[in-house]
Design an enzyme around this catalytic site. Structure first.
Site, PDB file in Angstrom:
ATOM      1  N   SER A  28       0.349  -7.273   5.264  1.00  0.00           N
ATOM      2  CA  SER A  28       1.634  -7.637   4.583  1.00  0.00           C
ATOM      3  C   SER A  28       2.135  -8.777   5.334  1.00  0.00           C
ATOM      4  O   SER A  28       1.032 -10.121   4.851  1.00  0.00           O
ATOM      5  CB  SER A  28       2.367  -6.960   5.683  1.00  0.00           C
ATOM      6  OG  SER A  28       2.079  -7.538   7.591  1.00  0.00           O
ATOM      7  N   TYR A  87       1.180  -1.632   0.043  1.00  0.00           N
ATOM      8  CA  TYR A  87      -0.261  -0.101  -0.046  1.00  0.00           C
ATOM      9  C   TYR A  87       1.273   1.229   0.093  1.00  0.00           C
ATOM     10  O   TYR A  87      -0.235   2.256  -0.162  1.00  0.00           O
ATOM     11  CB  TYR A  87      -0.812  -0.336   1.577  1.00  0.00           C
ATOM     12  CG  TYR A  87      -0.319  -0.124   2.711  1.00  0.00           C
ATOM     13  CD1 TYR A  87       0.139   0.850   2.802  1.00  0.00           C
ATOM     14  CD2 TYR A  87      -0.173  -0.817   3.213  1.00  0.00           C
ATOM     15  CE1 TYR A  87       0.890   1.144   4.295  1.00  0.00           C
ATOM     16  CE2 TYR A  87      -0.136  -0.968   4.506  1.00  0.00           C
ATOM     17  CZ  TYR A  87       0.626  -0.111   4.768  1.00  0.00           C
ATOM     18  OH  TYR A  87       1.583   0.386   6.929  1.00  0.00           O
ATOM     19  N   GLU A  88       2.171   1.300   0.823  1.00  0.00           N
ATOM     20  CA  GLU A  88       3.531   1.957   0.197  1.00  0.00           C
ATOM     21  C   GLU A  88       3.588   3.053  -1.238  1.00  0.00           C
ATOM     22  O   GLU A  88       3.873   3.611  -1.347  1.00  0.00           O
ATOM     23  CB  GLU A  88       4.169   1.949   1.040  1.00  0.00           C
ATOM     24  CG  GLU A  88       4.055   1.890   2.373  1.00  0.00           C
ATOM     25  CD  GLU A  88       5.359   1.231   2.905  1.00  0.00           C
ATOM     26  OE1 GLU A  88       6.294   2.233   3.099  1.00  0.00           O
ATOM     27  OE2 GLU A  88       5.803   0.387   3.358  1.00  0.00           O
TER      28      GLU A  88
END
Length: 295
Positions: free
Chosen positions: A222, A90-91
């Site tokens: 994650s 998501y980064e």
């Protein structure tokens, strides 16, 4: 999506060689620390530490609660490397970037990967502050083709079609349960299934209900990609989730989750997680005979 990006074997090797030239430590165990769990790295003896921004080829971590450094050192007589802060899809990182360190660890001679994360509980039996030993995962990004192994296969690391049926090592899982009993924290620990969703938003109620019906015990953003890459290149994996919140599954429930609350539970339980992982590392068998440099 960014899954087309490729990283060559030479790029992993270049990073591994740079790290080898900067530290005398040759780690056998790698630990990826999740949100609020980075304190594990602080207990390593004879530390060498490197900011991610200084390591050639390394991505940067942008998430609060993730320090963004690689720490080498000794723990219970074994050489370890700790990621204080991980990279997330998501980064905006491609999955081959989020998993980049795992292959570097393989080239450094690491045999065992320990992954920790903060997760929300869907199982009624898991309360905030509990620890879930991961026995299996469901990777939702992976199911729709967002997999770090997409693209040409690198045969130097592993096969085109790797099996994932035993990716969370049974021996390490039962050793962790045994240690929890001896440390008097068995009541806080159970095994379960972790699901990875893409994030960064927390789940809707309908999504939470769907996950629950599919047999998911805890959910996070994650871990699955790192475990897939680790299993592909022959690393033994142990994973645990620190349960930081109950996922809202009812429309009558006025609770909602936020990242500050997640970090707070991390602080409260960090000691327990640290003692468990430290003892596990102390007692796990390491096979020093295999020739890791052949990779």
């Amino acid at each position: 999506m960014h899954s087309k990006e490729q990283i060559s074997h030479d790029e992993y090797q270049k990073t591994a060689d740079w790290l080898k030239s900067q530290t005398k430590h040759r780690p056998q165990v790698a630990i990826i620390c999740g949100s609020g769990l980075g304190m594990l790295a602080d207990t390593l003896k004879c530390q060498d530490s490197f900011a991610y921004s200084d390591i050639p080829g390394f991505p940067q971590s942008t998430v609060q609660g993730h320090a963004g450094r690689l720490v080498f050192g000794e723990l219970k007589g074994k050489t370890c490397v700790c990621m204080q802060g991980r990279f997330h899809m998501y980064e905006g990182h491609s999955l081959c970037k989020t998993t980049f360190p795992v292959r570097v660890f393989k080239l450094l001679g690491v045999e065992t990967l320990i992954v920790t994360n903060a997760a929300g509980s869907l199982a009624d039996s898991l309360q905030p502050g509990d620890i879930m030993v991961i026995k299996d995962h469901i990777s939702f990004p992976g199911l729709v083709g967002l997999n770090p192994l997409c693209g040409p296969n690198d045969d130097k690391f592993g096969p085109r079609f790797p099996a994932m049926s035993g990716c969370y090592d049974k021996g390490l899982r039962s050793l962790a349960m045994e240690i929890a009993k001896q440390q008097g924290v068995a009541g806080l620990i159970q095994e379960g299934v972790y699901a990875m969703v893409g994030g960064p938003n927390f789940e809707t109620i309908a999504e939470a209900r769907l996950l629950h019906r599919l047999g998911v015990d805890a959910v996070g953003m994650s871990t699955a990609p790192e475990v897939v890459v680790a299993t592909h290149c022959g690393l033994r994996v142990f994973g645990l989730s620190l349960i930081t919140n109950k996922v809202v599954k009812s429309y009558e429930d006025s609770d909602s989750v936020n990242h500050e609350g997640v970090l707070e539970v991390g602080r409260l339980r960090s000691q327990t997680v640290q003692q468990l992982v430290t003892e596990l590392i102390g007692r796990m068998e390491i096979n020093n005979n295999n020739n890791n440099n052949a990779v």
